[in-house]
Design a protein around this motif. Structure first.
Motif, PDB file in Angstrom:
ATOM      1  N   LEU A 153       0.815  -1.228   0.000  1.00  0.00           N
ATOM      2  CA  LEU A 153       0.000   0.000   0.000  1.00  0.00           C
ATOM      3  C   LEU A 153       0.839   1.265   0.000  1.00  0.00           C
ATOM      4  N   PHE A 154       2.159   1.102  -0.102  1.00  0.00           N
ATOM      5  CA  PHE A 154       3.058   2.261  -0.070  1.00  0.00           C
ATOM      6  C   PHE A 154       3.296   2.751  -1.493  1.00  0.00           C
ATOM      7  N   HIS A 155       2.890   3.991  -1.782  1.00  0.00           N
ATOM      8  CA  HIS A 155       3.002   4.525  -3.143  1.00  0.00           C
ATOM      9  C   HIS A 155       3.318   6.016  -3.095  1.00  0.00           C
ATOM     10  N   LEU A 156       3.889   6.497  -4.197  1.00  0.00           N
ATOM     11  CA  LEU A 156       4.121   7.932  -4.377  1.00  0.00           C
ATOM     12  C   LEU A 156       2.918   8.544  -5.082  1.00  0.00           C
ATOM     13  N   VAL A 157       2.523   9.710  -4.613  1.00  0.00           N
ATOM     14  CA  VAL A 157       1.390  10.433  -5.213  1.00  0.00           C
ATOM     15  C   VAL A 157       1.820  11.876  -5.443  1.00  0.00           C
ATOM     16  N   MET A 158       1.552  12.392  -6.652  1.00  0.00           N
ATOM     17  CA  MET A 158       1.813  13.795  -6.959  1.00  0.00           C
ATOM     18  C   MET A 158       0.595  14.634  -6.585  1.00  0.00           C
ATOM     19  N   MET A 159       0.829  15.678  -5.818  1.00  0.00           N
ATOM     20  CA  MET A 159      -0.231  16.611  -5.448  1.00  0.00           C
ATOM     21  C   MET A 159       0.034  17.969  -6.101  1.00  0.00           C
ATOM     22  N   PRO A 160      -1.009  18.777  -6.317  1.00  0.00           N
ATOM     23  CA  PRO A 160      -0.787  20.120  -6.889  1.00  0.00           C
ATOM     24  C   PRO A 160       0.236  20.898  -6.077  1.00  0.00           C
ATOM     25  N   GLY A 161       1.144  21.571  -6.784  1.00  0.00           N
ATOM     26  CA  GLY A 161       2.224  22.280  -6.092  1.00  0.00           C
ATOM     27  C   GLY A 161       2.258  23.765  -6.350  1.00  0.00           C
ATOM     28  N   GLU A 162       1.213  24.303  -6.992  1.00  0.00           N
ATOM     29  CA  GLU A 162       1.248  25.727  -7.320  1.00  0.00           C
ATOM     30  C   GLU A 162       1.217  26.619  -6.085  1.00  0.00           C
ATOM     31  N   ARG A 163       0.795  26.066  -4.944  1.00  0.00           N
ATOM     32  CA  ARG A 163       0.793  26.843  -3.692  1.00  0.00           C
ATOM     33  C   ARG A 163       1.864  26.366  -2.717  1.00  0.00           C
ATOM     34  N   GLY A 164       2.741  25.464  -3.149  1.00  0.00           N
ATOM     35  CA  GLY A 164       3.812  25.001  -2.279  1.00  0.00           C
ATOM     36  C   GLY A 164       3.266  24.301  -1.046  1.00  0.00           C
ATOM     37  N   VAL A 165       3.932  24.510   0.092  1.00  0.00           N
ATOM     38  CA  VAL A 165       3.445  23.997   1.371  1.00  0.00           C
ATOM     39  C   VAL A 165       2.322  24.919   1.823  1.00  0.00           C
ATOM     40  N   ASP A 166       1.128  24.377   1.924  1.00  0.00           N
ATOM     41  CA  ASP A 166      -0.052  25.230   2.094  1.00  0.00           C
ATOM     42  C   ASP A 166      -0.809  24.862   3.363  1.00  0.00           C
ATOM     43  N   TYR A 167      -0.401  25.475   4.484  1.00  0.00           N
ATOM     44  CA  TYR A 167      -1.168  25.329   5.716  1.00  0.00           C
ATOM     45  C   TYR A 167      -2.323  26.332   5.770  1.00  0.00           C
ATOM     46  N   LEU A 168      -2.191  27.420   5.025  1.00  0.00           N
ATOM     47  CA  LEU A 168      -3.211  28.465   5.062  1.00  0.00           C
ATOM     48  C   LEU A 168      -4.573  27.933   4.650  1.00  0.00           C
ATOM     49  N   HIS A 169      -4.598  27.191   3.547  1.00  0.00           N
ATOM     50  CA  HIS A 169      -5.881  26.724   3.025  1.00  0.00           C
ATOM     51  C   HIS A 169      -6.588  25.827   4.033  1.00  0.00           C
ATOM     52  N   GLY A 170      -5.850  24.883   4.609  1.00  0.00           N
ATOM     53  CA  GLY A 170      -6.473  23.981   5.566  1.00  0.00           C
ATOM     54  C   GLY A 170      -6.980  24.687   6.814  1.00  0.00           C
ATOM     55  N   THR A 171      -6.277  25.737   7.222  1.00  0.00           N
ATOM     56  CA  THR A 171      -6.648  26.433   8.460  1.00  0.00           C
ATOM     57  C   THR A 171      -7.751  27.458   8.253  1.00  0.00           C
ATOM     58  N   TYR A 172      -7.679  28.181   7.139  1.00  0.00           N
ATOM     59  CA  TYR A 172      -8.551  29.351   6.990  1.00  0.00           C
ATOM     60  C   TYR A 172      -9.527  29.283   5.812  1.00  0.00           C
ATOM     61  N   ALA A 173      -9.545  28.190   5.044  1.00  0.00           N
ATOM     62  CA  ALA A 173     -10.446  28.136   3.884  1.00  0.00           C
ATOM     63  C   ALA A 173     -11.908  28.235   4.322  1.00  0.00           C
ATOM     64  N   GLY A 174     -12.303  27.388   5.273  1.00  0.00           N
ATOM     65  CA  GLY A 174     -13.690  27.428   5.749  1.00  0.00           C
ATOM     66  C   GLY A 174     -14.078  28.777   6.322  1.00  0.00           C
ATOM     67  N   PRO A 175     -13.286  29.318   7.267  1.00  0.00           N
ATOM     68  CA  PRO A 175     -13.603  30.655   7.784  1.00  0.00           C
ATOM     69  C   PRO A 175     -13.637  31.733   6.710  1.00  0.00           C
ATOM     70  N   SER A 176     -12.786  31.616   5.681  1.00  0.00           N
ATOM     71  CA  SER A 176     -12.787  32.628   4.613  1.00  0.00           C
ATOM     72  C   SER A 176     -14.107  32.634   3.863  1.00  0.00           C
ATOM     73  N   TYR A 177     -14.621  31.440   3.565  1.00  0.00           N
ATOM     74  CA  TYR A 177     -15.903  31.368   2.864  1.00  0.00           C
ATOM     75  C   TYR A 177     -17.025  31.961   3.722  1.00  0.00           C
ATOM     76  N   VAL A 178     -16.992  31.665   5.014  1.00  0.00           N
ATOM     77  CA  VAL A 178     -18.028  32.195   5.904  1.00  0.00           C
ATOM     78  C   VAL A 178     -17.946  33.718   5.982  1.00  0.00           C
ATOM     79  N   LEU A 179     -16.737  34.250   6.130  1.00  0.00           N
ATOM     80  CA  LEU A 179     -16.585  35.700   6.202  1.00  0.00           C
ATOM     81  C   LEU A 179     -17.008  36.381   4.906  1.00  0.00           C
ATOM     82  N   MET A 180     -16.659  35.771   3.768  1.00  0.00           N
ATOM     83  CA  MET A 180     -17.080  36.353   2.500  1.00  0.00           C
ATOM     84  C   MET A 180     -18.594  36.335   2.379  1.00  0.00           C
TER      85      MET A 180
END
Length: 911
Positions: free
Chosen positions: A359-386
């Protein structure tokens, strides 16, 4: 040639408009005179001939307008006329224009400021060439981890497995050889380092990177040169490139930084280049100050493991992150499959494990945002605030639509007169929409200014002690603001424009018809007020729920005493301090700090309680069957006085003492949560356990049970945790220092800095804060929501009050004759007052009921963000309803009182 002649004609019409109009007037008069002469020659009198000529011509004004409409550039000319006329009309009603522009400006400004942050969280990409060609490499596995402990993030997958983006350096070297699968491959690791530049020591964000990273990303240095592959070799002279911001802060001019030597964790490195400010690194929301080659890791960040401080040849340490740039001629699926085969082969050859590799495999993920903690932390609150900001803007639009409807009713006779004189309905429609767009344009300018001024407010509020994330006020923000202004102008201008062109010209010019039309328009206006109150209800419900959430979090019991507690971190560089020297340094510092006046006690720990990170370990009770899947708990290495200093009571057994040394048997104190989970019979004290933490060796005996404390944040339940005396840990590393003071912790900070400087002037105090500030940081997001929604709620109340006052004042004016008749027939002033207030009450009640229904339907969107309160909280529901009903009655009292004081004689004479 034809196009050029039209351009010349348009320029002549624009520049010499008066001359052209004069020629047109003379031409129309001449043509009219020719018609008159023809009819006189046919035997008609001069008077009759002129009348017939005018009838045949169709009216001089209409002919002139028809000719103007056919000119080149007539549309722009008419638009300019509409703008000038609209501006004059608005200047005649400066109070109305001011209210409209300010309300729109506040709504658009709030949306602009929030969109600026949301753009960073949701849409921005790395400022590099062709960011959408980048991919972040990750691995996935089953529920059992096939690789050694990871220095980085490990997450669960929806299928119950594990995933991470950390790789060992030998695996990276193997992936580099698969050059036909990608255009570029580069690795990096973001860390904090102690930097000494120009005699000043501080902690900076640093990144260890591959030598080809800047070429691969297309990042060009502002000055000097970037790192090169030749720099990224073992044994080379350590060099670094620095950010423009760090350069300006430490060296002033960029030119003066080149060739300077800075010390990173005690290791001298030479600055060879300065990067432009727009490139902040490969982690969204965080700005890197210094970049050094990955091969400098043993020098600038030695990390002891398996008898070596180098991670470059250590297959047991998975720590570095990897990105690739795709090749245009290689399908992504093929590139992933080829690199997956390399990863599995390299991992199997270097990692000893009994876990299945299936079950061990390499997976490519989108990299246009690099290491992205912002999205995971603030995506939901951003939608609510908007969404909430959008409701505020919609509320402002409805309010203005209502005001413009009342204004259109007052100008109904004017519009009818213009149409009777020959103006077409489309011209009237265009004029009214132009005035609306003029208002929204001015509101957009105000909103753009407010949004720019407040662009850093939300990041600053969210950051707490950390550096706020950078946001860009770029063309996309400008486009958003312009689009919002145009959309709002059309939105609140359609109803007044439609009403203006639908008017019956003959009826509108008759006496008394204005009142009749105003009465009909009042129904539309009241409907809009109901919508305003409904939107206000939704916003106030959000404000109430988030305010109660913040209040509940602030009332949460911590399990320790947060007041009068100073915290900071120390991280002695490994290049100058081995484990024994580090432990001796900590001992001296602890003793000297404890002797300072105003200090009650001093303690040290690996991590601080509340929001300072995690330190996990497996936990297995000696003598019990081995679990199929290891159970993980939290762990913390602390000093002997930790529990006393933090104010954490011991409920059973003892704490750590001077007898607990590196040579004595390993002992631990567990919290109540761990004791309940693993020792339900209450026999924890005296039992032993094993753990897989790399700095804990051998069996550990439980000697005490401490009370539970909040660990990660105020929302989460206390995790099972064990504490070990840090003197018994194998490796010495960074430590958090906790100082319990008699008074304000800031009063001893100067003396504390003196103690540390006396031991090592290049050892900075990292992340200095009080425990009260530390706790407050964990509720920063909730505090921002409470403050913003409260502001939105207040703005909604103001706009709703304006709407209610405006529609009731308009209704009273339209019903002046009716009320006069009622009072002439004996109606008392109190009955008239009650009649108007009852109407206000019904409008408010309808809006509140509609709004509560909408709020309950939207509740599921915010339910996960609440704490200690449900989205259907009855206290908040009743409170919001009461506030809105009260505000509505207050807003309607003025018009109601005016109605009760109408003079029947004057009212009937006016009618």
């Amino acid at each position: 040639m034809w196009a050029w002649s039209r351009v010349v004609s348009w320029l002549r019409n624009l520049i010499h408009r008066r001359d052209v109009d004069g020629e047109l007037d003379a031409e129309v008069r001449g043509y009219l005179q020719l018609l008159v002469d023809e009819k006189v020659a046919d035997g008609l009198s001069v008077k009759e001939a002129r009348r017939m000529a005018k009838v045949e011509l169709g009216g001089e004004a209409q002919v002139r307008q028809a000719v103007r409409d056919g000119r080149v550039g007539a549309g722009l000319e008419m638009l300019w006329q509409d703008v000038r006329y609209g501006w004059r009309m608005l200047m005649r009603s400066k109070g109305f224009a001011l209210v409209a522009v300010l309300s729109l400006g506040l709504g658009i400004g709030a949306n602009t400021a929030i969109f600026t942050v949301a753009k960073r969280v949701l849409f921005d990409t790395l400022p590099v060439e062709k960011p959408y060609e980048l991919r972040m490499l990750t691995w996935v596995s089953g529920h059992e981890r096939p690789v050694p402990p990871v220095w980085g993030d490990v997450y669960g997958t929806p299928a119950g497995g594990l995933t991470s983006n950390s790789f060992s350096y030998p695996v990276v070297e193997a992936l580099r050889k698969q050059t036909d699968a990608y255009a570029d491959l580069f690795a990096f690791k973001n860390v904090q380092m102690t930097a000494v530049a120009e005699g000043r020591a501080e902690v900076v964000e640093a990144s260890m990177v591959s030598g080809n990273i800047f070429d691969a990303l297309g990042v060009r240095p502002l000055l000097g040169r970037a790192l090169m592959p030749a720099d990224d070799v073992s044994g080379g002279t350590p060099v670094a490139v620095i950010s423009e911001g760090y350069c300006a802060a430490r060296f002033g001019r960029a030119e003066s930084a080149l060739g300077k030597v800075i010390r990173l964790n005690g290791q001298p490195v030479t600055v060879v280049g300065v990067l432009p400010a727009r490139f902040t690194g490969l982690e969204m929301g965080k700005e890197m100050a210094v970049y050094v080659p990955l091969t400098a890791q043993p020098l600038v960040l030695p990390r002891a493991q398996n008898g070596s401080v180098s991670l470059l040849d250590n297959p047991q340490s998975w720590w570095v992150q990897v990105m690739v740039r795709l090749r245009a001629d290689v399908p992504e699926a093929r590139a992933q499959a080829e690199m997956d085969a390399v990863l599995r082969s390299a991992a199997k050859a270097t990692v000893s494990t009994t876990t299945s590799w299936d079950l061990f495999h390499l997976v490519m993920m989108p990299g246009e945002r690099g290491v992205d903690y912002l999205h995971g932390t603030y995506a939901g609150p951003s939608y609510v605030l908007m969404g909430l900001a959008g409701l505020v803007l919609l509320l402002a639009c409805v309010n203005l639509a209502n005001l413009l409807l009342a204004r259109a009713a007052a100008r109904q006779r004017e519009m009818s007169t213009r149409m009777a004189l020959g103006a077409g309905r489309m011209r009237i429609l265009r004029q009214v929409l132009t005035e609306s767009l003029l208002l929204s344009g001015m509101g957009g300018v105000v909103g753009l200014a407010l949004g720019y001024a407040g662009r850093n407010l939300i990041p600053f509020m969210l950051a707490g002690r950390d550096a706020p994330m950078g946001v860009d006020f770029d063309w996309r923000v400008m486009a958003f603001t312009i689009a919002a202004a145009v959309l709002t102008g059309v939105l609140f201008g359609v109803a007044p424009a439609w009403r203006a062109v639908r008017a019956d010209v003959n009826a509108s010019l008759k006496d008394g018809s204005a009142a009749m039309g105003g009465r009909r328009g009042a129904y539309v206006g009241k409907g809009l007020v109901v919508v305003q109150i409904a939107l206000s209800t939704i916003l106030l419900m959000g404000a109430g729920l988030f305010a109660r959430t913040l209040s509940n979090l602030n009332d949460t019991k911590l399990g320790f005493e947060a007041k009068h507690l100073l915290l900071f971190r120390l991280n002695p560089p490994r290049i100058r301090y081995d484990d024994a020297q580090t432990m001796a340094l900590y001992g001296r510092i602890e003793a000297r700090l404890a002797a300072l006046p105003g200090v009650r006690s001093v303690a040290m720990s690996n991590i601080a309680i509340m929001g300072d990170g995690h330190s996990g370990s497996t936990f297995h009770v000696t003598g019990t069957p081995q679990e199929h899947e290891p159970v993980r708990v939290q762990t913390n290495g602390v000093s002997a006085d930790f529990f006393q200093t933090m104010g954490i009571p011991l409920v059973e057994g003892r704490g750590f003492t001077a007898r607990d040394t590196a040579a004595s048997p390993k002992v631990a104190v567990v919290n109540q949560a761990l004791a309940r989970q693993f020792f339900p019979k209450g026999d924890a004290v005296g039992r032993t356990f094993e753990a897989d933490a790399e700095d804990i060796e051998g069996p550990v005996t439980i000697v005490g049970i401490a009370a539970d404390t909040r660990y990660d944040d105020l929302r989460s339940a206390t995790p099972p945790t064990f504490y070990i005396d840090y003197k018994q840990q194998v490796n010495a590393g960074k430590r958090v220092v906790e100082i319990r003071t008699v008074a304000d912790p800031g009063s001893v900070l100067k003396e504390v800095r003196g103690v540390i400087a006396a031991e090592d002037r290049d050892l900075p105090l990292i992340d200095v804060r009080t425990m009260t500030e530390q706790v407050a940081t964990t509720v920063a997001q909730e505090r921002v929501f409470a403050q913003l929604t409260s502001g939105f709620g207040v703005l909604a109340l103001v706009l709703a009050s304006i709407g209610i006052y405006g529609i009731m004042a308009y209704t009273v004016a339209a019903r002046t004759g009716e009320i006069g008749i009622r009072m002439a027939l004996g109606a008392q002033a109190e009955r008239v007052l009650g009649m108007v207030l009852r109407e206000v009450s019904w409008i408010a009640l309808a809006g509140v009921v509609l709004g509560l229904g909408g709020a309950l339907m939207l509740a599921r969107l915010v339910s996960s963000m609440l704490y200690g309160v449900t989205a259907f909280d009855p206290l908040t529901l009743v409170g919001v309803a009461a506030v809105l009903m009260g505000i509505s009655l207050l807003a309607g009292f003025g018009p109601a009182r005016r109605a009760s004081r109408i003079d029947p004689v004057r009212a009937l004479r006016h009618e």
